[in-house]
Design an enzyme around this catalytic site. Sequence first.
Site, PDB file in Angstrom:
ATOM      1  N   GLU A 256      23.712   7.274  -3.450  1.00  0.00           N
ATOM      2  CA  GLU A 256      22.705   6.968  -2.412  1.00  0.00           C
ATOM      3  C   GLU A 256      21.526   6.184  -2.986  1.00  0.00           C
ATOM      4  OE1 GLU A 256      21.548  10.906  -1.239  1.00  0.00           O
ATOM      5  OE2 GLU A 256      23.304  11.221   0.023  1.00  0.00           O
ATOM      6  N   PRO A 257      21.756   5.030  -3.564  1.00  0.00           N
ATOM      7  CA  PRO A 257      20.631   4.293  -4.148  1.00  0.00           C
ATOM      8  C   PRO A 257      19.759   3.640  -3.067  1.00  0.00           C
ATOM      9  CG  PRO A 257      22.618   2.968  -4.285  1.00  0.00           C
ATOM     10  CD  PRO A 257      23.027   4.286  -3.667  1.00  0.00           C
ATOM     11  N   GLY A 258      18.465   3.667  -3.295  1.00  0.00           N
ATOM     12  CA  GLY A 258      17.544   2.979  -2.386  1.00  0.00           C
ATOM     13  C   GLY A 258      16.645   2.076  -3.207  1.00  0.00           C
ATOM     14  N   TYR A 299       0.691   7.718  -4.667  1.00  0.00           N
ATOM     15  CA  TYR A 299       1.342   8.211  -5.895  1.00  0.00           C
ATOM     16  C   TYR A 299       0.701   7.667  -7.154  1.00  0.00           C
ATOM     17  CZ  TYR A 299       5.448   8.406  -2.677  1.00  0.00           C
ATOM     18  OH  TYR A 299       6.319   8.601  -1.650  1.00  0.00           O
ATOM     19  N   CYS A 338     -11.222   1.132   5.288  1.00  0.00           N
ATOM     20  CA  CYS A 338     -12.429   1.902   4.994  1.00  0.00           C
ATOM     21  C   CYS A 338     -12.098   3.224   4.329  1.00  0.00           C
ATOM     22  CB  CYS A 338     -13.202   2.134   6.289  1.00  0.00           C
ATOM     23  SG  CYS A 338     -13.715   0.577   6.999  1.00  0.00           S
ATOM     24  N   GLU A 339     -11.672   3.172   3.091  1.00  0.00           N
ATOM     25  CA  GLU A 339     -11.366   4.347   2.265  1.00  0.00           C
ATOM     26  C   GLU A 339     -11.545   3.895   0.832  1.00  0.00           C
ATOM     27  OE1 GLU A 339     -10.100   7.431   3.020  1.00  0.00           O
ATOM     28  OE2 GLU A 339      -9.711   7.110   5.150  1.00  0.00           O
TER      29      GLU A 339
END
Length: 409
Positions: A256-258, A299, A338-339
């Site tokens: 199941e490679p993504g 992340y 705006c963060e």
Amino acid sequence: MARIAEEVGTPAYVYSAATLLHHYDAVAAAFSELDPIICYSIKSCANVHVCRRLREQGSGFDVVSGGELYRAVAAGGDPAKIVFAGVGKTDEEINQAIDARIGWFNIESEAELENLIALARRRNASVRAALRVNPDVDPKTHRYTSTGKKETKFGVDLERARRVFNQYGRQDSVRLTGIHLHIGSPVNTVEPYVAAIEKTLALIDELRADGFAIDTLDIGGGFGANYKGSEAPPAVKYAEQIVPLLRGRGLRIILEPGRSIAANAGILLTRVLYRKTSGERDFLIVDAGMNDLIRPALYEAYHFIWPVRPAEGFVTNDRGVDLNRPGLRLMDVVGPVCESGDFLAKDRMLPPMDRGDLVAVFTAGAYGFVMASHYNSRPNPPEVLVEGDQYRVIRRRETYDDLLAAELL
Ligand SMILES: *Cc1c(COP(=O)(O)O)cnc(C)c1O
């Protein structure tokens, strides 16, 4: 790139069909001895045109929601080569998948399995399932993307897997004949796969000895992609150690490679809006933000960033940048949202750039557009597919009307 930016505008995701297929072919070739079913993981880059090109290359699909199943079918996916994973499948999604006659349900808990049995019986269907086991290996990836340790919400541990087979492994509505693994992502070493597969093969031997006809092993996805340099092993390196474990086992193998297929097949193309200096820091403010590419914010992910046309004397697209080169400046590349978490890169040595310059954010093909949001009411960028010397807009830029479309005006 300049032409695409001119005609389509920025920000924009730009994918290379050749690279996408090249990565798919590399996985297929590396594992060819096992004749695996390769189920491209739709969640990494879900555009139906991307899925269709991979399907034409022979790919099946790994889906994790009814929406992804809908995409797989829309892309012409062969139902027999569709696997459906996810800890929270709803009744509607399960019924949708039963009706679509997908290849395998990847089961994450006893409660889900009981529900699948009930729903299959109600439809007089007999479906195939693989139990997702959690082999308790540490894939040494970010804590948010590690899924194969004991304390995650995914799968069941090996001991519990035996009990699940004993309790549910001998009925017809759901033929429990497979084992599914997915240990995390990205897993940039092969050892966690070897450890996980060895543990799982021992489980399969025991289950077979107890009379369960296990015929399928789905080893999931998680192969790495090169974000920084060459930190990810190529498909052949994974295969070198994985194939010998699996040959001659009488198991149908599913992959199941993504990320390893899509990540380096795409960039996010953005334009410099402003330069700004605050205290000691130099900021490059670009027109793509965390709503377009959230991985750095979410992340702490690294994306190589480089001007499309660097100033004289600076090489194009070379990740081996000489950081001591005179003229490079330490910069943060930030978006308009705006963060303060809205950044694409921090502390990067970059060539001089000015308002209007085009910038490529690399390795953005996977978990890029699919995680885009409308935060700050920013319409989503378009997706462009380059094939040979042609390009095609495979998703148009959203408009302000799109922002309000579901709000029942
Ligand atoms: C996300 C996911 C994949 C794909 O992972 P990549 O790291 O993109 O290869 C495969 N299988 C399952 C079950 C997943 O959740």
